[in-house]
Design a protein around this motif. Structure first.
Motif, short mmCIF file in Angstrom:
data_model
loop_
_atom_site.label_atom_id
_atom_site.label_comp_id
_atom_site.label_asym_id
_atom_site.label_seq_id
_atom_site.Cartn_x
_atom_site.Cartn_y
_atom_site.Cartn_z
N VAL A 20 0.83 -1.20 0.00
CA VAL A 20 0.00 0.00 0.00
C VAL A 20 0.87 1.25 0.00
O VAL A 20 0.54 2.27 -0.63
N LEU A 21 2.00 1.20 0.70
CA LEU A 21 2.86 2.37 0.83
C LEU A 21 3.41 2.85 -0.51
O LEU A 21 3.78 4.01 -0.67
N LYS A 22 3.45 1.96 -1.50
CA LYS A 22 4.03 2.32 -2.80
C LYS A 22 3.15 3.29 -3.57
O LYS A 22 3.64 4.06 -4.38
N HIS A 23 1.82 3.24 -3.33
CA HIS A 23 0.94 4.13 -4.07
C HIS A 23 0.07 5.00 -3.15
O HIS A 23 -0.60 5.91 -3.63
N ALA A 24 0.10 4.72 -1.85
CA ALA A 24 -0.69 5.50 -0.89
C ALA A 24 0.17 5.77 0.34
O ALA A 24 -0.04 5.17 1.40
N PRO A 25 1.16 6.66 0.24
CA PRO A 25 2.14 6.83 1.32
C PRO A 25 1.56 7.37 2.62
O PRO A 25 2.22 7.27 3.66
N THR A 26 0.36 7.92 2.59
CA THR A 26 -0.26 8.38 3.84
C THR A 26 -1.13 7.30 4.46
O THR A 26 -1.77 7.53 5.49
N HIS A 27 -1.18 6.13 3.85
CA HIS A 27 -1.93 4.99 4.36
C HIS A 27 -0.97 3.83 4.63
O HIS A 27 0.23 3.94 4.41
N ALA A 28 -1.52 2.74 5.10
CA ALA A 28 -0.80 1.48 5.24
C ALA A 28 -1.84 0.39 5.32
O ALA A 28 -3.02 0.65 5.60
N SER A 29 -1.41 -0.83 5.09
CA SER A 29 -2.37 -1.93 5.16
C SER A 29 -2.63 -2.32 6.60
O SER A 29 -1.70 -2.45 7.41
N ILE A 30 -3.89 -2.53 6.93
CA ILE A 30 -4.24 -3.11 8.22
C ILE A 30 -4.76 -4.54 8.03
O ILE A 30 -5.12 -5.22 8.98
N ASP A 31 -4.80 -4.97 6.78
CA ASP A 31 -5.08 -6.35 6.42
C ASP A 31 -3.74 -6.99 6.07
O ASP A 31 -2.86 -6.32 5.51
N HIS A 32 -3.57 -8.27 6.36
CA HIS A 32 -2.26 -8.88 6.17
C HIS A 32 -2.38 -10.32 5.68
O HIS A 32 -3.43 -10.96 5.84
N ILE A 33 -1.28 -10.81 5.11
CA ILE A 33 -1.15 -12.20 4.72
C ILE A 33 0.16 -12.71 5.32
O ILE A 33 1.23 -12.14 5.07
N CYS A 34 0.06 -13.76 6.13
CA CYS A 34 1.21 -14.32 6.84
C CYS A 34 1.31 -15.81 6.51
O CYS A 34 0.29 -16.47 6.31
N VAL A 35 2.53 -16.33 6.50
CA VAL A 35 2.74 -17.71 6.05
C VAL A 35 3.74 -18.42 6.94
O VAL A 35 4.59 -17.79 7.61
N SER A 36 3.67 -19.75 6.93
CA SER A 36 4.65 -20.57 7.62
C SER A 36 5.95 -20.62 6.82
O SER A 36 6.01 -20.19 5.66
N SER A 37 6.98 -21.18 7.41
CA SER A 37 8.34 -20.98 6.91
C SER A 37 8.61 -21.58 5.54
O SER A 37 9.47 -21.09 4.80
N ASP A 38 7.92 -22.66 5.16
CA ASP A 38 8.20 -23.30 3.87
C ASP A 38 7.61 -22.54 2.69
O ASP A 38 7.97 -22.83 1.54
N LEU A 39 6.72 -21.62 2.93
CA LEU A 39 6.10 -20.86 1.85
C LEU A 39 6.91 -19.59 1.59
O LEU A 39 7.11 -18.77 2.48
N LYS A 40 7.39 -19.44 0.35
CA LYS A 40 8.26 -18.34 -0.01
C LYS A 40 7.61 -17.46 -1.07
O LYS A 40 6.91 -17.96 -1.96
N SER A 41 7.88 -16.17 -0.99
CA SER A 41 7.35 -15.23 -1.98
C SER A 41 7.98 -15.47 -3.35
O SER A 41 9.19 -15.66 -3.46
N ALA A 42 7.15 -15.46 -4.37
CA ALA A 42 7.64 -15.57 -5.74
C ALA A 42 7.73 -14.20 -6.41
O ALA A 42 8.34 -14.08 -7.48
N ALA A 43 7.12 -13.19 -5.79
CA ALA A 43 7.12 -11.84 -6.35
C ALA A 43 6.72 -10.89 -5.23
O ALA A 43 6.11 -11.30 -4.24
N PRO A 44 7.02 -9.60 -5.35
CA PRO A 44 6.57 -8.65 -4.33
C PRO A 44 5.04 -8.62 -4.24
O PRO A 44 4.35 -8.79 -5.26
N PRO A 45 4.50 -8.41 -3.05
CA PRO A 45 3.04 -8.31 -2.93
C PRO A 45 2.52 -7.08 -3.65
O PRO A 45 3.25 -6.11 -3.86
N ILE A 46 1.26 -7.14 -4.05
CA ILE A 46 0.64 -5.99 -4.68
C ILE A 46 -0.64 -5.64 -3.93
O ILE A 46 -1.19 -6.46 -3.18
N SER A 47 -1.13 -4.43 -4.14
CA SER A 47 -2.40 -4.02 -3.54
C SER A 47 -3.21 -3.24 -4.57
O SER A 47 -2.67 -2.74 -5.56
N TRP A 48 -4.48 -3.14 -4.31
CA TRP A 48 -5.38 -2.41 -5.20
C TRP A 48 -6.47 -1.76 -4.38
O TRP A 48 -6.73 -2.18 -3.26
#
Length: 252
Positions: free
Chosen positions: A197-225
């Motif tokens: 969210v900070l990339k396009h709305a610097p006065t905001h931030a996400s209060i919703d989240h996605i969290c994962v256990s250790s074996d799950l790895k990001s394949a790309a940066p997260p996006i928001s809309w």
């Protein structure tokens, strides 16, 4: 061999009670093309598409209109099991079977917001947030302990920013949430500098989240809309989130 990618989306859709509102949301949701959706403050008729099936909370701890649900989890993969949780109104946990990978337990949640009580616990000084968080933490830990064959995804409306600067929530709630995630060995993919969210709305931030256990790895940066400076109010007062996870080798 092409690496399997799992796309997981999370959005608080702000109690869409009219059909036109749900149709606008559905257009955006279907364009995102996620494999798993965690929708909060949603409606049972709001679907990502005909190939998806849904598990949803069926009770509520507040006055609501027919069809409203705190949490729905949608996926086009087989859903093997729905687990009991410590809060049947605001949380939901399902076991999903993606193709050729380990099973995944997906846990959807809505934690109390500022000023919101939880059960008979008042909101003052973060008491309701702390109590609900403690209750849910026991779920996160026990589900992982009892199902070591599964990866784990936690997502929903946490009502607490985890950005580098303050937006919503409190320092006390932030510290409690960070400690709970650490205790459950979960990594938040939408916290700190990762918050999209900070990339396009610097006065905001996400209060919703996605969290994962250790074996799950990001394949790309997260996006928001929407990719705007503030949420699009005719859709929701929350930004949506999408993470892409690299599943290579987790079944080896």
């Amino acid at each position: 061999m092409k690496q399997p990618i799992l796309r997981v989306a999370n959005w608080n859709v702000a109690r869409p009670q009219s059909q036109p509102h749900r149709e606008r949301l559905a257009e955006v949701i279907q364009a995102i093309s996620a494999d798993i959706w965690i929708l909060t403050e949603t409606h049972e008729s709001l679907s990502p598409g005909p190939t998806f099936t849904c598990a949803t909370t069926t009770v509520s701890d507040r006055v609501c209109k027919p069809g409203e649900a705190w949490v729905s989890i949608w996926t086009h993969f087989p859903t093997e099991q729905v687990f009991p949780t410590s809060d049947s109104a605001r949380t939901l946990a399902v076991r999903i079977l993606p193709e050729q990978t380990k099973p995944i337990i997906v846990y959807g949640t809505v934690l109390p917001w500022l000023g919101s009580p939880w059960r008979n616990i008042p909101s003052a000084d973060g008491a309701a947030f702390a109590a609900a968080l403690e209750s849910q933490l026991s779920d996160w830990i026990s589900l992982q302990h009892e199902h070591p064959d599964c990866d784990f995804i936690l997502a929903g409306d946490f009502n607490q920013d985890l950005a580098q600067s303050h937006y919503y929530g409190s320092r006390k709630n932030r510290a409690a949430l960070n400690l709970a995630l650490k205790s459950a060995k979960l990594h938040c993919l939408t916290a700190g500098e990762l918050d999209p969210v900070l990339k396009h709305a610097p006065t905001h931030a996400s209060i919703d989240h996605i969290c994962v256990s250790s074996d799950l790895k990001s394949a790309a940066p997260p996006i928001s809309w929407p990719a705007l400076s503030k949420p699009q109010k005719n859709l929701s007062d929350h930004f949506g989130l999408l993470v892409s996870l690299n599943l290579t080798g987790i079944n080896q």
